[in-house]
Design an enzyme around this catalytic site. Structure first.
Site, PDB file in Angstrom:
ATOM      1  N   LYS A 292       0.796  -1.226   0.000  1.00  0.00           N
ATOM      2  CA  LYS A 292       0.000   0.000   0.000  1.00  0.00           C
ATOM      3  C   LYS A 292       0.834   1.285   0.000  1.00  0.00           C
ATOM      4  CE  LYS A 292      -4.037  -2.100   2.128  1.00  0.00           C
ATOM      5  NZ  LYS A 292      -5.087  -1.949   3.144  1.00  0.00           N
TER       6      LYS A 292
ATOM      7  N   GLU B  47      -7.927  12.178  -2.459  1.00  0.00           N
ATOM      8  CA  GLU B  47      -7.796  12.873  -1.175  1.00  0.00           C
ATOM      9  C   GLU B  47      -7.651  11.908  -0.004  1.00  0.00           C
ATOM     10  OE1 GLU B  47     -10.636  15.850   1.334  1.00  0.00           O
ATOM     11  OE2 GLU B  47     -10.468  16.264  -0.807  1.00  0.00           O
TER      12      GLU B  47
END
Length: 115
Positions: free
Chosen positions: A69, A81
């Site tokens: 990730k 965002e």
């Protein structure tokens, strides 16, 4: 049989335990979406090249899990965002010929709290 139109994946290392293909495969079949969702075991040293190669891979996108990730966050051309706020990307897709990413972890966690 024709090649699936919507090819997607979950990548991680290891990934053999992931139930994502069962879950997403069910919904593809249930709604008649011609496609596939597969597990891809991508070694940590290969994740950046894997993401860079996504536009030419035939995949429309996919999910990213442990341990990729943060590397995905650093590698994509653009982040939403939520990914910016969290510092990690768990969802990849192709936009304008480039791999981009987002993060749905916080939303998914919070939505589960409403149950």
């Amino acid at each position: 049989m024709a090649e699936p139109i919507c090819r997607a994946f979950v990548c991680g290392h290891p990934i053999s335990h992931s139930r994502s293909p069962l879950i997403h495969g069910y919904w593809l079949e249930r709604y008649g979406v011609p496609g596939s969702y597969v597990r891809l075991d991508v070694a940590p040293e290969a994740i950046r090249a894997f993401i860079a190669g996504l536009p030419a891979s035939g995949y429309v996108g996919g999910n990213v899990t442990i341990p990729h990730k943060e590397a995905a966050f650093d590698t994509v051309a653009w982040r939403d965002e939520a990914a910016e706020a969290i510092g990690a990307v768990n969802t990849l897709w192709i936009e304008d010929g480039r791999p981009v990413g987002g993060n749905t972890d916080a939303y998914g966690f919070a939505a589960g709290m409403d149950q």
